[in-house]
Design a protein around this motif. Structure first.
Motif, short mmCIF file in Angstrom:
data_model
loop_
_atom_site.label_atom_id
_atom_site.label_comp_id
_atom_site.label_asym_id
_atom_site.label_seq_id
_atom_site.Cartn_x
_atom_site.Cartn_y
_atom_site.Cartn_z
N ASN A 262 -27.18 7.69 34.73
CA ASN A 262 -26.13 6.76 35.13
C ASN A 262 -26.53 5.34 34.74
N PRO A 263 -25.95 4.78 33.68
CA PRO A 263 -26.35 3.45 33.19
C PRO A 263 -26.25 2.35 34.25
N LYS A 264 -25.24 2.43 35.13
CA LYS A 264 -25.09 1.40 36.16
C LYS A 264 -26.29 1.43 37.12
N ILE A 265 -26.69 2.61 37.54
CA ILE A 265 -27.84 2.73 38.45
C ILE A 265 -29.12 2.35 37.72
N TRP A 266 -29.22 2.73 36.44
CA TRP A 266 -30.40 2.33 35.65
C TRP A 266 -30.54 0.81 35.65
N ARG A 267 -29.43 0.10 35.53
CA ARG A 267 -29.49 -1.37 35.51
C ARG A 267 -29.99 -1.91 36.86
N LEU A 268 -29.55 -1.26 37.95
CA LEU A 268 -30.02 -1.68 39.28
C LEU A 268 -31.51 -1.42 39.43
N ILE A 269 -31.97 -0.31 38.87
CA ILE A 269 -33.39 0.02 38.95
C ILE A 269 -34.22 -0.94 38.08
N GLU A 270 -33.63 -1.33 36.96
CA GLU A 270 -34.28 -2.35 36.12
C GLU A 270 -34.45 -3.66 36.88
N SER A 271 -33.46 -4.00 37.69
CA SER A 271 -33.52 -5.24 38.46
C SER A 271 -34.64 -5.20 39.50
N LEU A 272 -35.12 -3.99 39.82
CA LEU A 272 -36.25 -3.83 40.74
C LEU A 272 -37.59 -3.88 40.01
N GLY A 273 -37.54 -4.04 38.70
CA GLY A 273 -38.77 -4.18 37.91
C GLY A 273 -39.17 -2.95 37.13
N HIS A 274 -38.40 -1.88 37.26
CA HIS A 274 -38.73 -0.66 36.52
C HIS A 274 -38.28 -0.76 35.06
#
Length: 405
Positions: free
Chosen positions: A168-180
């Motif tokens: 899910n690209p949207k969730i991936w972006r949120l996880i990226e915002s956490l530093g992953h």
């Protein structure tokens, strides 16, 4: 703000499996699943042509991991914790017997994915897991040791958070915002589009055991090959697409493949053709299929070797013999694109595996943040392996969550 002990984002296979195991192991925990759609378990529904390919009958961890182009090394430990046999036992304990088919794929005896879906829904209800549909997550924050999620239907908070949303690209972006770190997603399981006279008008023909390699690369595969209306499919192609996902994406799905239809060397094939020329002298080449190849495919390869319908074995020239040997052992086909394999869309890509502790499936960057399923940069060939990754990761994460609660 709604509070829970554990929130699971994603109402798919991994999400439900984790939620049920958490609630089953600790009934005091308040568990919720947030699912963005109006129903969950959609991949379960379509898997295996609607029969749900639950897992694969491979019971040795070191052999099982070889089916994962990405995740092979990381999954070895987890598979020693929760393996195919554990999956079978888990479902049998819920009253669902699985069966093994000839190719090793395992399905519910009912041959219906609805059996698995009903199992998950009933178990979730039994253990009081709250399944909240139409809840799309907008943001994820970690505040005062609590995970806070903002959705289109309000805010949620929990001490533990497990994300199992798949690709899910949207969730991936949120996880990226956490530093992953997120590896870019590319298709991983697809068929090859090929326009070629040698396979024209023979869809449905299967060559049972071939070698296929991508020209100018180390990519190679073997197994059955199916000729389709648009090109080629079946395990030999699908394995190649999975292991070559990143390289083939770089080539924009335009590349050449070389197929050995008879699994012999060119030289061995020449010698066998010479023997056939002697033994079948008066017969026409076109009508005497050899090497256990389907008759329609044999005819196409013979005609591609500069022969006619009437060419007899005795009349084969040296050039025709060499051309036929080439068609049988190193036929080159031009791939001009890809098509999704049935409805089972799988991608390579996701959370960088170096950032996950595979003893618990917990983030190495954030305490009490867990991942399971295809949200990680793990994918497999077709045959039930992607689900086994989901079951193993979800079970281990669930166990870690309950032990630390």
């Amino acid at each position: 703000m709604s509070n829970y002990d554990v929130i699971i984002v994603g109402g798919g296979a991994a999400g439900f499996f984790a939620a049920i195991n958490i609630a089953e192991q600790n009934s005091h925990l308040k568990v919720a699943i947030l699912e963005r759609g109006n129903s969950g378990l959609q991949k379960v529904k379509i898997s295996g042509g609607g029969r749900c390919n639950v897992t694969h009958a491979e019971f040795i961890p070191s052999e099982l991991v070889r089916n994962y182009p990405r995740g092979e090394k990381e999954l070895l430990g987890p598979f020693h914790q929760f393996m195919t046999g554990d999956t079978i036992e888990w479902f049998e304990n819920k009253g669902i017997a699985l069966k093994i088919e000839e190719d090793g794929r395992m399905f519910p005896v009912s041959d219906s994915s609805q059996t698995i879906i009903d199992c998950f829904l009933n178990e979730a209800q039994k253990y009081k897991v709250e399944v909240l549909y139409n809840h799309s997550v907008k943001s994820i924050k970690h505040v005062n040791d609590m995970w806070q999620l903002d959705t289109n239907q309000g805010g949620f908070a929990s001490e533990k958070l497990l994300i199992a949303t798949g690709s899910n690209p949207k969730i991936w972006r949120l996880i990226e915002s956490l530093g992953h770190t997120i590896s870019k997603a590319v298709p991983s399981l697809f068929t090859f589009d090929i326009q070629d006279e040698r396979i024209k008008d023979i869809p449905g023909v299967v060559a049972l055991d071939v070698d296929v390699k991508v020209v100018d690369s180390d990519l190679w595969s073997e197994g059955p090959l199916l000729i389709t209306h648009v090109g080629m499919s079946a395990p030999a192609i699908l394995k190649l697409s999975a292991f070559g996902a990143i390289e083939l994406a770089k080539r924009d799905y335009n590349f050449d493949i070389e197929i050995n239809f008879v699994k012999q060397s060119y030289e061995e094939c020449i010698e066998q053709l010479k023997q056939l020329k002697h033994n079948l002298a008066k017969k026409t080449v076109l009508k005497s299929a050899q090497f256990e190849l389907p008759k329609r495919l044999w005819r196409k390869l013979v005609l591609a070797s500069n022969m006619t319908n009437e060419t007899r074995w005795a009349d084969l020239s040296k050039s025709q013999t060499e051309q036929l040997a080439s068609q049988l052992t190193k036929a080159v086909f031009k791939v001009t694109g890809k098509s999704t394999f049935k409805e089972e869309f799988v991608t390579a890509g996701g959370i960088d595996l170096k950032e996950v502790n595979f003893k618990t499936f917990e983030s190495k960057l954030h305490k009490n943040l867990y991942f399971a399923g295809e949200i990680l940069n793990i994918d497999a060939i077709t045959g039930g392996f992607n689900f086994q990754n989901a079951w193993s990761g979800a079970y281990i994460a669930a166990k870690a969550i309950t032990l630390s609660s």
